[in-house]
Motif scaffolding. Structure first.
Motif, PDB file in Angstrom:
ATOM      1  N   MET A   1       0.980  -1.325  -0.031  1.00 14.04           N
ATOM      2  CA  MET A   1      -0.003   0.050   0.116  1.00 14.04           C
ATOM      3  C   MET A   1       0.737   1.435  -0.074  1.00 14.04           C
ATOM      4  O   MET A   1       0.477   2.359  -0.416  1.00 14.04           O
ATOM      5  CB  MET A   1      -0.898  -0.018   1.233  1.00 14.04           C
ATOM      6  N   ASN A   2       2.124   1.082   0.422  1.00 13.41           N
ATOM      7  CA  ASN A   2       2.817   2.302   0.519  1.00 13.41           C
ATOM      8  C   ASN A   2       3.443   2.890  -0.640  1.00 13.41           C
ATOM      9  O   ASN A   2       3.692   4.000  -0.915  1.00 13.41           O
ATOM     10  CB  ASN A   2       3.908   2.161   1.592  1.00 13.41           C
ATOM     11  N   ILE A   3       3.350   1.878  -1.562  1.00  7.65           N
ATOM     12  CA  ILE A   3       3.968   2.355  -2.848  1.00  7.65           C
ATOM     13  C   ILE A   3       2.748   3.300  -3.852  1.00  7.65           C
ATOM     14  O   ILE A   3       3.119   4.059  -4.305  1.00  7.65           O
ATOM     15  CB  ILE A   3       4.346   1.090  -3.815  1.00  7.65           C
ATOM     16  N   TRP A   4       1.533   2.897  -3.375  1.00  8.72           N
ATOM     17  CA  TRP A   4       0.347   3.406  -3.893  1.00  8.72           C
ATOM     18  C   TRP A   4       0.496   4.756  -3.437  1.00  8.72           C
ATOM     19  O   TRP A   4       0.049   6.034  -4.178  1.00  8.72           O
ATOM     20  CB  TRP A   4      -0.821   3.124  -3.836  1.00  8.72           C
ATOM     21  N   ILE A   5       0.661   5.254  -2.297  1.00  9.02           N
ATOM     22  CA  ILE A   5       0.805   6.541  -1.659  1.00  9.02           C
ATOM     23  C   ILE A   5       1.984   7.300  -2.289  1.00  9.02           C
ATOM     24  O   ILE A   5       1.629   8.523  -2.584  1.00  9.02           O
ATOM     25  CB  ILE A   5       1.316   6.233  -0.065  1.00  9.02           C
ATOM     26  N   ALA A   6       2.992   6.624  -2.562  1.00 16.17           N
ATOM     27  CA  ALA A   6       4.108   7.280  -3.126  1.00 16.17           C
ATOM     28  C   ALA A   6       3.815   7.733  -4.526  1.00 16.17           C
ATOM     29  O   ALA A   6       4.114   8.933  -4.942  1.00 16.17           O
ATOM     30  CB  ALA A   6       5.421   6.330  -3.223  1.00 16.17           C
ATOM     31  N   ILE A   7       2.934   7.010  -5.356  1.00 17.82           N
ATOM     32  CA  ILE A   7       2.555   7.225  -6.423  1.00 17.82           C
ATOM     33  C   ILE A   7       1.580   8.311  -6.728  1.00 17.82           C
ATOM     34  O   ILE A   7       1.846   9.308  -7.506  1.00 17.82           O
ATOM     35  CB  ILE A   7       2.135   5.826  -7.268  1.00 17.82           C
ATOM     36  N   ILE A   8       0.665   8.134  -5.725  1.00 20.77           N
ATOM     37  CA  ILE A   8      -0.275   9.456  -5.709  1.00 20.77           C
ATOM     38  C   ILE A   8       0.379  10.668  -5.427  1.00 20.77           C
ATOM     39  O   ILE A   8       0.128  11.836  -5.888  1.00 20.77           O
ATOM     40  CB  ILE A   8      -1.300   8.778  -4.821  1.00 20.77           C
ATOM     41  N   ALA A   9       1.240  10.656  -4.421  1.00 20.91           N
ATOM     42  CA  ALA A   9       1.909  12.031  -3.764  1.00 20.91           C
ATOM     43  C   ALA A   9       2.684  12.509  -4.986  1.00 20.91           C
ATOM     44  O   ALA A   9       2.617  13.759  -5.245  1.00 20.91           O
ATOM     45  CB  ALA A   9       2.687  11.598  -2.791  1.00 20.91           C
ATOM     46  N   THR A  10       3.359  11.569  -5.750  1.00 26.29           N
ATOM     47  CA  THR A  10       3.961  12.057  -6.961  1.00 26.29           C
ATOM     48  C   THR A  10       3.451  12.692  -7.954  1.00 26.29           C
ATOM     49  O   THR A  10       3.704  13.619  -8.485  1.00 26.29           O
ATOM     50  CB  THR A  10       5.159  10.893  -7.404  1.00 26.29           C
TER      51      THR A  10
END
Length: 102
Positions: A1-10
């Motif tokens: 799930m952390n990778i999706w947070i990083a993708i959305i934040a980017t």
């Protein structure tokens, strides 16, 4: 799930940077200093990327066949060769140095 947070934040960050660029007043972009910097910045970034990709391996500084290829390309540019000749010179010199064991 952390990778999706990083993708959305980017993605949100990229959108905000693009929006910020659109909000800059036209008068600020017409200044001579800004125009000169906007003309030179891509060249400087490309040169830095080329140097980093040519002379680094992981986190170490290396001088190998890629450096010889870059030197051949630079020489071809100085001699005002067409772009395809510049690329071909870099490829041939890099392959030749690697074939000789460099």
């Amino acid at each position: 799930m952390n990778i999706w947070i990083a993708i959305i934040a980017t993605a949100v960050g990229c959108y905000l940077v693009k929006l910020l660029g659109l909000l800059v007043p036209a008068g600020a972009l017409e200044r001579p200093l800004v125009q000169r910097l906007s003309a030179l910045l891509p060249v400087a970034l490309l040169a830095a990327l080329t140097a980093q990709q040519t002379f680094s391996l992981h986190s170490a500084l290396v001088v190998d066949a890629r450096g010889a290829g870059l030197a051949a390309a630079a020489l071809a540019l100085v001699l005002r060769a067409p772009f395809l000749v510049v690329v071909a010179a870099a490829v041939v010199v890099t392959a030749g140095v690697r074939a000789l064991g460099g």
